[in-house]
Design a protein around this motif. Structure first.
Motif, PDB file in Angstrom:
ATOM      1  N   ALA A 199      10.183   8.304   1.425  1.00  0.00           N
ATOM      2  CA  ALA A 199      11.641   8.509   1.472  1.00  0.00           C
ATOM      3  C   ALA A 199      12.033   9.334   2.698  1.00  0.00           C
ATOM      4  O   ALA A 199      13.025   9.022   3.367  1.00  0.00           O
ATOM      5  CB  ALA A 199      12.123   9.183   0.189  1.00  0.00           C
ATOM      6  N   ASP A 200      11.265  10.373   3.001  1.00  0.00           N
ATOM      7  CA  ASP A 200      11.551  11.202   4.180  1.00  0.00           C
ATOM      8  C   ASP A 200      11.500  10.374   5.451  1.00  0.00           C
ATOM      9  O   ASP A 200      12.369  10.479   6.312  1.00  0.00           O
ATOM     10  CB  ASP A 200      10.550  12.360   4.295  1.00  0.00           C
ATOM     11  CG  ASP A 200      10.742  13.429   3.234  1.00  0.00           C
ATOM     12  OD1 ASP A 200      11.783  13.412   2.538  1.00  0.00           O
ATOM     13  OD2 ASP A 200       9.832  14.279   3.095  1.00  0.00           O
ATOM     14  N   GLU A 249       4.141  10.436  -6.793  1.00  0.00           N
ATOM     15  CA  GLU A 249       5.379  11.212  -6.601  1.00  0.00           C
ATOM     16  C   GLU A 249       5.412  11.787  -5.185  1.00  0.00           C
ATOM     17  O   GLU A 249       6.446  11.745  -4.507  1.00  0.00           O
ATOM     18  CB  GLU A 249       5.473  12.341  -7.627  1.00  0.00           C
ATOM     19  CG  GLU A 249       5.847  11.886  -9.012  1.00  0.00           C
ATOM     20  CD  GLU A 249       5.737  13.005 -10.054  1.00  0.00           C
ATOM     21  OE1 GLU A 249       5.722  14.197  -9.679  1.00  0.00           O
ATOM     22  OE2 GLU A 249       5.665  12.665 -11.246  1.00  0.00           O
ATOM     23  N   LYS A 250       4.287  12.317  -4.720  1.00  0.00           N
ATOM     24  CA  LYS A 250       4.210  12.846  -3.352  1.00  0.00           C
ATOM     25  C   LYS A 250       4.367  11.722  -2.337  1.00  0.00           C
ATOM     26  O   LYS A 250       5.027  11.887  -1.305  1.00  0.00           O
ATOM     27  CB  LYS A 250       2.892  13.585  -3.150  1.00  0.00           C
ATOM     28  CG  LYS A 250       2.825  14.875  -3.942  1.00  0.00           C
ATOM     29  CD  LYS A 250       1.470  15.536  -3.859  1.00  0.00           C
ATOM     30  CE  LYS A 250       1.476  16.786  -4.728  1.00  0.00           C
ATOM     31  NZ  LYS A 250       0.172  17.389  -4.850  1.00  0.00           N
ATOM     32  N   LEU A 251       3.790  10.593  -2.626  1.00  0.00           N
ATOM     33  CA  LEU A 251       3.907   9.431  -1.742  1.00  0.00           C
ATOM     34  C   LEU A 251       5.358   8.966  -1.670  1.00  0.00           C
ATOM     35  O   LEU A 251       5.868   8.666  -0.579  1.00  0.00           O
ATOM     36  CB  LEU A 251       3.004   8.307  -2.236  1.00  0.00           C
ATOM     37  CG  LEU A 251       3.009   7.015  -1.441  1.00  0.00           C
ATOM     38  CD1 LEU A 251       2.598   7.261   0.005  1.00  0.00           C
ATOM     39  CD2 LEU A 251       2.074   6.005  -2.087  1.00  0.00           C
ATOM     40  N   ASP A 252       6.031   8.927  -2.808  1.00  0.00           N
ATOM     41  CA  ASP A 252       7.449   8.540  -2.832  1.00  0.00           C
ATOM     42  C   ASP A 252       8.272   9.464  -1.934  1.00  0.00           C
ATOM     43  O   ASP A 252       9.125   8.997  -1.173  1.00  0.00           O
ATOM     44  CB  ASP A 252       8.006   8.590  -4.258  1.00  0.00           C
ATOM     45  CG  ASP A 252       7.538   7.444  -5.133  1.00  0.00           C
ATOM     46  OD1 ASP A 252       7.119   6.408  -4.598  1.00  0.00           O
ATOM     47  OD2 ASP A 252       7.601   7.602  -6.371  1.00  0.00           O
ATOM     48  N   TYR A 273       8.823  -1.165  -4.366  1.00  0.00           N
ATOM     49  CA  TYR A 273       9.275  -0.948  -2.993  1.00  0.00           C
ATOM     50  C   TYR A 273       9.628  -2.259  -2.301  1.00  0.00           C
ATOM     51  O   TYR A 273      10.618  -2.323  -1.557  1.00  0.00           O
ATOM     52  CB  TYR A 273       8.230  -0.184  -2.176  1.00  0.00           C
ATOM     53  CG  TYR A 273       8.411   1.304  -2.295  1.00  0.00           C
ATOM     54  CD1 TYR A 273       9.376   1.973  -1.546  1.00  0.00           C
ATOM     55  CD2 TYR A 273       7.638   2.037  -3.169  1.00  0.00           C
ATOM     56  CE1 TYR A 273       9.556   3.337  -1.656  1.00  0.00           C
ATOM     57  CE2 TYR A 273       7.808   3.409  -3.294  1.00  0.00           C
ATOM     58  CZ  TYR A 273       8.776   4.057  -2.538  1.00  0.00           C
ATOM     59  OH  TYR A 273       8.959   5.405  -2.667  1.00  0.00           O
ATOM     60  N   LEU A 274       8.847  -3.281  -2.539  1.00  0.00           N
ATOM     61  CA  LEU A 274       9.146  -4.575  -1.908  1.00  0.00           C
ATOM     62  C   LEU A 274      10.464  -5.136  -2.432  1.00  0.00           C
ATOM     63  O   LEU A 274      11.250  -5.694  -1.667  1.00  0.00           O
ATOM     64  CB  LEU A 274       7.998  -5.550  -2.129  1.00  0.00           C
ATOM     65  CG  LEU A 274       6.685  -5.177  -1.433  1.00  0.00           C
ATOM     66  CD1 LEU A 274       5.594  -6.184  -1.769  1.00  0.00           C
ATOM     67  CD2 LEU A 274       6.872  -5.029   0.066  1.00  0.00           C
TER      68      LEU A 274
END
Length: 186
Positions: free
Chosen positions: A77-78, A70-73, A134-135
């Motif tokens: 995104a940022d 979730e933190k990675l997402d 993501y890909l």
């Protein structure tokens, strides 16, 4: 009546504390040290309290995986939002999160997760699904062979850093970063 009946409950704070303790134990003493007893004891939470959130060690690892992805997402995104160039945007975000030391919050927890990914088949599958998502979302902008090469290079550097492989000096690392970024635009 005991104080426990009047004490405010903060289940999300307890859950987060359990995840942090599990990550710390694994990092300091190895993944085998992450037992339900050790985590509950180190967190100062009853075993029943731990079992309320995580019924077994696997669910604890799953919780750690979900928390970190979730933190990675959010981090990806940022970075993608701040990148005006569509071609290679996801791959550049991937570079900035995994290649740069300051790129990802909770870097120590990621070391724990990487070790767990190696040893736990179901977590490897979850990671594969995360990458594939993501890909698929970025197929038109990040499916070139150079973008794939960059992501594999970043993965290799992340693993080398995790294992403490011979480090490269800042100048070589900066040159590698420049080359990888250039490949995302070719």
């Amino acid at each position: 009546m005991s104080k426990a009946h009047h004490r405010k409950k903060h289940p999300e704070a307890v859950r987060q504390q359990l995840l942090e303790v599990a990550a710390k134990l694994s990092l300091e003493k190895g993944p085998a040290s992450v037992t339900l007893d050790a985590v509950s004891q180190a967190a100062g939470v009853s075993k029943g309290g731990l079992l309320h959130h995580f019924p077994n060690k696997l669910s604890l690892l799953d919780g750690l995986f979900a928390d970190l992805t979730e933190k990675l997402d959010r981090a990806i995104a940022d970075r993608m939002r701040d990148d005006p160039e569509p071609k290679g945007r996801f791959t550049r975000a991937y570079i900035s999160v995994f290649f740069l030391p300051e790129g990802i919050a909770d870097g120590e927890k990621w070391k724990v997760l990487t070790i767990a990914l190696i040893s736990e088949p179901h977590l490897r599958e979850r990671w594969r699904q995360w990458v594939e998502r993501y890909l698929a979302e970025n197929v038109g902008t990040d499916s070139a062979l150079d973008a794939m090469l960059v992501r594999y290079a970043v993965d290799g550097l992340w693993l080398a850093d995790l294992l403490g492989s011979p480090t490269m000096d800042a100048e070589a690392r900066a040159a590698m970063l420049d080359r990888l970024l250039a490949l995302t635009r070719s």
